[in-house]
Design a protein around this motif. Structure first.
Motif, PDB file in Angstrom:
ATOM      1  N   ASP A  51       0.843  -1.189   0.000  1.00  0.00           N
ATOM      2  CA  ASP A  51       0.000   0.000   0.000  1.00  0.00           C
ATOM      3  C   ASP A  51       0.886   1.248   0.000  1.00  0.00           C
ATOM      4  O   ASP A  51       1.708   1.418   0.888  1.00  0.00           O
ATOM      5  CB  ASP A  51      -0.857  -0.061   1.273  1.00  0.00           C
ATOM      6  CG  ASP A  51      -1.769   1.139   1.427  1.00  0.00           C
ATOM      7  OD1 ASP A  51      -2.617   1.103   2.328  1.00  0.00           O
ATOM      8  OD2 ASP A  51      -1.630   2.101   0.657  1.00  0.00           O
ATOM      9  N   ILE A  52       0.728   2.105  -0.979  1.00  0.00           N
ATOM     10  CA  ILE A  52       1.604   3.287  -1.073  1.00  0.00           C
ATOM     11  C   ILE A  52       1.461   4.153   0.161  1.00  0.00           C
ATOM     12  O   ILE A  52       2.410   4.833   0.567  1.00  0.00           O
ATOM     13  CB  ILE A  52       1.298   4.085  -2.359  1.00  0.00           C
ATOM     14  CG1 ILE A  52       2.412   5.099  -2.647  1.00  0.00           C
ATOM     15  CG2 ILE A  52      -0.076   4.751  -2.293  1.00  0.00           C
ATOM     16  CD1 ILE A  52       2.315   5.768  -4.001  1.00  0.00           C
ATOM     17  N   PHE A  53       0.301   4.140   0.809  1.00  0.00           N
ATOM     18  CA  PHE A  53       0.090   5.012   1.966  1.00  0.00           C
ATOM     19  C   PHE A  53       0.799   4.497   3.208  1.00  0.00           C
ATOM     20  O   PHE A  53       0.814   5.159   4.238  1.00  0.00           O
ATOM     21  CB  PHE A  53      -1.414   5.197   2.208  1.00  0.00           C
ATOM     22  CG  PHE A  53      -2.099   5.841   1.044  1.00  0.00           C
ATOM     23  CD1 PHE A  53      -2.998   5.128   0.260  1.00  0.00           C
ATOM     24  CD2 PHE A  53      -1.795   7.143   0.692  1.00  0.00           C
ATOM     25  CE1 PHE A  53      -3.597   5.719  -0.843  1.00  0.00           C
ATOM     26  CE2 PHE A  53      -2.389   7.746  -0.421  1.00  0.00           C
ATOM     27  CZ  PHE A  53      -3.297   7.028  -1.190  1.00  0.00           C
ATOM     28  N   ALA A  64      -1.043  10.548 -10.747  1.00  0.00           N
ATOM     29  CA  ALA A  64      -1.352  11.284 -11.971  1.00  0.00           C
ATOM     30  C   ALA A  64      -2.590  12.137 -11.735  1.00  0.00           C
ATOM     31  O   ALA A  64      -3.554  11.679 -11.104  1.00  0.00           O
ATOM     32  CB  ALA A  64      -1.601  10.315 -13.122  1.00  0.00           C
ATOM     33  N   CYS A  65      -2.541  13.372 -12.234  1.00  0.00           N
ATOM     34  CA  CYS A  65      -3.644  14.305 -11.992  1.00  0.00           C
ATOM     35  C   CYS A  65      -4.161  14.921 -13.286  1.00  0.00           C
ATOM     36  O   CYS A  65      -3.447  15.019 -14.276  1.00  0.00           O
ATOM     37  CB  CYS A  65      -3.176  15.433 -11.078  1.00  0.00           C
ATOM     38  SG  CYS A  65      -2.782  14.871  -9.404  1.00  0.00           S
ATOM     39  N   GLY A  72     -11.397  13.283  -7.717  1.00  0.00           N
ATOM     40  CA  GLY A  72     -12.765  12.836  -7.445  1.00  0.00           C
ATOM     41  C   GLY A  72     -12.964  11.343  -7.351  1.00  0.00           C
ATOM     42  O   GLY A  72     -14.026  10.874  -6.966  1.00  0.00           O
ATOM     43  N   ALA A  73     -11.939  10.546  -7.738  1.00  0.00           N
ATOM     44  CA  ALA A  73     -12.156   9.086  -7.709  1.00  0.00           C
ATOM     45  C   ALA A  73     -10.793   8.397  -7.663  1.00  0.00           C
ATOM     46  O   ALA A  73      -9.752   9.042  -7.746  1.00  0.00           O
ATOM     47  CB  ALA A  73     -12.944   8.661  -8.953  1.00  0.00           C
ATOM     48  N   ALA A  76      -6.814   9.128  -6.208  1.00  0.00           N
ATOM     49  CA  ALA A  76      -6.864  10.569  -5.912  1.00  0.00           C
ATOM     50  C   ALA A  76      -7.858  10.859  -4.793  1.00  0.00           C
ATOM     51  O   ALA A  76      -7.605  11.705  -3.921  1.00  0.00           O
ATOM     52  CB  ALA A  76      -7.246  11.343  -7.167  1.00  0.00           C
ATOM     53  N   LYS A 178       0.710   2.878  -9.726  1.00  0.00           N
ATOM     54  CA  LYS A 178       0.820   2.600 -11.173  1.00  0.00           C
ATOM     55  C   LYS A 178       0.003   3.681 -11.895  1.00  0.00           C
ATOM     56  O   LYS A 178      -1.150   3.478 -12.288  1.00  0.00           O
ATOM     57  CB  LYS A 178       0.320   1.193 -11.484  1.00  0.00           C
ATOM     58  CG  LYS A 178       1.221   0.123 -10.864  1.00  0.00           C
ATOM     59  CD  LYS A 178       0.936  -1.318 -11.219  1.00  0.00           C
ATOM     60  CE  LYS A 178      -0.414  -1.676 -11.613  1.00  0.00           C
ATOM     61  NZ  LYS A 178      -0.624  -3.126 -11.830  1.00  0.00           N
ATOM     62  N   GLY A 182      -5.406   3.174 -14.325  1.00  0.00           N
ATOM     63  CA  GLY A 182      -6.822   2.925 -13.979  1.00  0.00           C
ATOM     64  C   GLY A 182      -7.726   3.839 -14.793  1.00  0.00           C
ATOM     65  O   GLY A 182      -7.949   3.644 -15.990  1.00  0.00           O
ATOM     66  N   PHE A 184      -7.277   6.610 -16.160  1.00  0.00           N
ATOM     67  CA  PHE A 184      -6.689   7.234 -17.356  1.00  0.00           C
ATOM     68  C   PHE A 184      -6.460   6.213 -18.469  1.00  0.00           C
ATOM     69  O   PHE A 184      -6.045   6.577 -19.572  1.00  0.00           O
ATOM     70  CB  PHE A 184      -5.394   7.955 -17.007  1.00  0.00           C
ATOM     71  CG  PHE A 184      -5.594   9.369 -16.461  1.00  0.00           C
ATOM     72  CD1 PHE A 184      -6.874   9.935 -16.401  1.00  0.00           C
ATOM     73  CD2 PHE A 184      -4.525  10.114 -16.006  1.00  0.00           C
ATOM     74  CE1 PHE A 184      -7.070  11.230 -15.908  1.00  0.00           C
ATOM     75  CE2 PHE A 184      -4.698  11.420 -15.523  1.00  0.00           C
ATOM     76  CZ  PHE A 184      -5.982  11.966 -15.471  1.00  0.00           C
ATOM     77  N   GLU A 215      -6.410  -4.403  -5.343  1.00  0.00           N
ATOM     78  CA  GLU A 215      -7.569  -3.535  -5.094  1.00  0.00           C
ATOM     79  C   GLU A 215      -8.514  -4.145  -4.069  1.00  0.00           C
ATOM     80  O   GLU A 215      -9.139  -3.460  -3.286  1.00  0.00           O
ATOM     81  CB  GLU A 215      -8.362  -3.322  -6.407  1.00  0.00           C
ATOM     82  CG  GLU A 215      -7.656  -2.491  -7.430  1.00  0.00           C
ATOM     83  CD  GLU A 215      -7.570  -1.015  -6.997  1.00  0.00           C
ATOM     84  OE1 GLU A 215      -6.795  -0.287  -7.613  1.00  0.00           O
ATOM     85  OE2 GLU A 215      -8.221  -0.637  -6.022  1.00  0.00           O
TER      86      GLU A 215
HETATM   87  N1  LIG Z   1      -3.407   2.315  -1.633  1.00  0.00           N
HETATM   88  C1  LIG Z   1      -2.861   2.120  -2.845  1.00  0.00           C
HETATM   89  N2  LIG Z   1      -1.540   1.826  -2.941  1.00  0.00           N
HETATM   90  C2  LIG Z   1      -0.955   1.638  -4.148  1.00  0.00           C
HETATM   91  N3  LIG Z   1      -1.609   1.736  -5.322  1.00  0.00           N
HETATM   92  C3  LIG Z   1      -2.936   2.029  -5.269  1.00  0.00           C
HETATM   93  C4  LIG Z   1      -3.622   2.242  -4.039  1.00  0.00           C
HETATM   94  N4  LIG Z   1      -4.939   2.505  -4.320  1.00  0.00           N
HETATM   95  C5  LIG Z   1      -5.059   2.450  -5.665  1.00  0.00           C
HETATM   96  N5  LIG Z   1      -3.861   2.170  -6.246  1.00  0.00           N
HETATM   97  C6  LIG Z   1      -3.549   2.021  -7.677  1.00  0.00           C
HETATM   98  O1  LIG Z   1      -3.320   3.287  -8.269  1.00  0.00           O
HETATM   99  C7  LIG Z   1      -3.429   3.155  -9.672  1.00  0.00           C
HETATM  100  C8  LIG Z   1      -4.021   4.428 -10.238  1.00  0.00           C
HETATM  101  O2  LIG Z   1      -5.353   4.243 -10.684  1.00  0.00           O
HETATM  102  P1  LIG Z   1      -6.434   5.438 -10.660  1.00  0.00           P
HETATM  103  O3  LIG Z   1      -7.564   4.998 -11.521  1.00  0.00           O
HETATM  104  O4  LIG Z   1      -6.742   5.815  -9.258  1.00  0.00           O
HETATM  105  O5  LIG Z   1      -5.682   6.686 -11.321  1.00  0.00           O
HETATM  106  P2  LIG Z   1      -5.155   6.979 -12.798  1.00  0.00           P
HETATM  107  O6  LIG Z   1      -3.754   7.436 -12.635  1.00  0.00           O
HETATM  108  O7  LIG Z   1      -5.440   5.881 -13.775  1.00  0.00           O
HETATM  109  O8  LIG Z   1      -6.109   8.211 -13.243  1.00  0.00           O
HETATM  110  C9  LIG Z   1      -5.966   9.454 -12.588  1.00  0.00           C
HETATM  111  C10 LIG Z   1      -7.291  10.181 -12.651  1.00  0.00           C
HETATM  112  O9  LIG Z   1      -8.259   9.538 -11.833  1.00  0.00           O
HETATM  113  C11 LIG Z   1      -8.579  10.334 -10.672  1.00  0.00           C
HETATM  114  O10 LIG Z   1      -9.940  10.531 -10.601  1.00  0.00           O
HETATM  115  P3  LIG Z   1     -10.875  11.628 -11.304  1.00  0.00           P
HETATM  116  O11 LIG Z   1     -10.240  11.930 -12.588  1.00  0.00           O
HETATM  117  O12 LIG Z   1     -10.855  12.779 -10.337  1.00  0.00           O
HETATM  118  O13 LIG Z   1     -12.213  11.009 -11.473  1.00  0.00           O
HETATM  119  C12 LIG Z   1      -7.632  11.504 -10.695  1.00  0.00           C
HETATM  120  O14 LIG Z   1      -8.232  12.687 -10.234  1.00  0.00           O
HETATM  121  C13 LIG Z   1      -7.170  11.592 -12.135  1.00  0.00           C
HETATM  122  O15 LIG Z   1      -7.980  12.459 -12.879  1.00  0.00           O
HETATM  123  C14 LIG Z   1      -4.193   1.842  -9.921  1.00  0.00           C
HETATM  124  O16 LIG Z   1      -3.272   0.875 -10.400  1.00  0.00           O
HETATM  125  C15 LIG Z   1      -4.651   1.427  -8.516  1.00  0.00           C
HETATM  126  O17 LIG Z   1      -4.678   0.032  -8.344  1.00  0.00           O
END
Ligand SMILES: Nc1ncnc2c1ncn2[C@@H]1O[C@H](COP(=O)(O)OP(=O)(O)OC[C@H]2O[C@H](OP(=O)(O)O)[C@H](O)[C@@H]2O)[C@@H](O)[C@H]1O
Length: 245
Positions: A51-53, A64-65, A72-73, A76, A178, A182, A184, A215
Motif C-alpha cells: 500500500d503506497i500510503f 497522476a492528476c 474525485g475518484a 486521488a 501505477k 486505472g 486514465f 484492489e
Molecule cells: N493504496 C494504494 N496503494 C498503491 N496503489 C494504489 C492504491 N490505491 C489504488 N492504487 C492504484 O493506483 C493506480 C491508479 O489508478 P487510478 O484509476 O486511481 O488513477 P489513474 O492514474 O489511472 O487516473 C488518474 C485520474 O483519476 C482520478 O480521478 P478523477 O479523474 O478525479 O475522477 C484523478 O483525479 C485523475 O484524474 C491503480 O493501479 C490502482 O490500483
C-alpha cells in the motif's frame, strides 16, 4: 513552471505509519546495473507489493492528476481524504491556471508535507491529462505528458535536495502508484517504460518504488505493508521484484 510550494506554518506531525520494505544491495545480485550511492540500491523503477500510503514518513508519493482541480475518484480520492491540505494546494494551483489549464500539462507540482496531513508525506502531482472521465486525453498524449512531468518532478526534487530549504528539509524515499493505469486507461507497462527511461537518463541512480496494489483490500490504509520494513532488513521481501521495462 510550478515550483515547490512553501509549507504552511509548522503544525503537529501526523502519526507515523508502518514503513515500507526496502532492499539490501546483496539481495539484488547482478540486477543492480546502476547503484544509488546513498542507499546502495540500483537506480530505476522497483516494483513492490504494498500500500503506497504505508510508505515511510517523509516519503514522496506520486500520482497522476488532471488539470481541473479534481481528485474525485480512484487513488486521488484516497489522497484527498488522507492529505486534505495538500489537495487544497493542488486545487489552488489549478484554479490559478484555470484560464489555460492545458498549460499545466507535462508539468509537476511537488507539495511538501502539510501540517495535519498524514504521515508527513510529500505529494507529487504529475499533470498527465487535461481533463478526466469521458474527456480524458488519448493514451499517447498522456504518455507524452507523463515523460515531461516526471522529468520536471526529478528537477524539482533535485532542487529541494540541493536548495535544502531548512524549513522544508529534504524528501525521503520516492513512491509511485501505477499512474495512468486505472481511470486514465493507459497500460502500466507503457507508463513504466517511460518512467524507467527517464530514471536511466536523469535519475542519477535514484530508486522509485512502484506499488502493485491488490484492489480487493480496499482503498489505501487498509492494506498493511509486508513486515520487515525499514532499511537494511533481510534480502528481497516476498513479492518484491526488480522490473526492467
Ligand atoms: N493504496 C494504494 N496503494 C498503491 N496503489 C494504489 C492504491 N490505491 C489504488 N492504487 C492504484 O493506483 C493506480 C491508479 O489508478 P487510478 O484509476 O486511481 O488513477 P489513474 O492514474 O489511472 O487516473 C488518474 C485520474 O483519476 C482520478 O480521478 P478523477 O479523474 O478525479 O475522477 C484523478 O483525479 C485523475 O484524474 C491503480 O493501479 C490502482 O490500483
Amino acid at each position: 513552471m510550478p515550483e515547490v510550494v512553501e509549507r504552511e506554518a509548522s503544525g503537529s506531525e501526523a502519526p507515523s505509519l508502518a514503513t515500507s520494505s526496502t532492499y539490501t544491495p546483496d539481495a539484488l545480485g547482478d540486477a543492480a546495473d546502476t547503484v544509488d550511492q546513498e542507499t546502495g540500491l540500483p537506480g530505476g523503477l522497483v516494483m513492490v507489493h504494498s500500500d503506497i500510503f504505508a510508505a515511510p514518513a517523509n516519503s514522496v508519493l506520486i500520482h497522476a492528476c488532471n488539470c481541473q482541480g479534481s481528485w474525485g475518484a480512484g487513488i486521488a480520492l484516497t489522497m484527498k481524504r488522507f492529505y486534505p491540505r495538500a489537495y487544497v494546494v493542488y486545487r489552488n494551483h489549478c484554479d490559478s491556471n484555470a484560464a489555460d489549464s492545458a498549460a499545466l500539462l507535462g508539468t509537476a507540482l511537488l507539495i511538501p508535507p502539510q501540517p495535519g496531513d498524514r504521515n508527513s508525506h510529500w505529494i507529487t502531482c504529475l499533470f498527465t491529462s487535461q481533463y478526466y472521465g469521458r474527456r480524458v486525453d488519448a493514451p499517447d498524449r498522456i504518455l507524452e505528458h507523463t515523460a515531461s512531468s516526471f522529468e520536471h518532478f526529478l528537477k524539482l526534487l533535485g532542487d529541494t535536495e540541493r536548495g535544502g530549504d531548512a524549513d522544508l528539509g529534504t524528501a525521503g524515499e520516492v513512491h509511485t502508484c501505477k499512474i495512468n493505469s486505472g481511470r486514465f486507461g493507459v497500460p502500466w507497462e507503457r507508463t513504466g517504460r517511460v518512467l524507467e527511461d527517464a530514471l536511466e537518463r536523469d535519475g542519477e541512480g535514484r530508486v522509485v518504488f512502484a506499488h502493485e496494489f491488490e484492489e480487493e483490500t480496499g482503498a489505501g490504509g487498509g492494506f498493511k505493508a509486508r513486515p520487515g520494513g525499514g532499511r537494511g532488513g533481510g534480502g528481497l521481501e516476498k513479492g518484491q521484484q526488480i522490473l526492467r521495462f
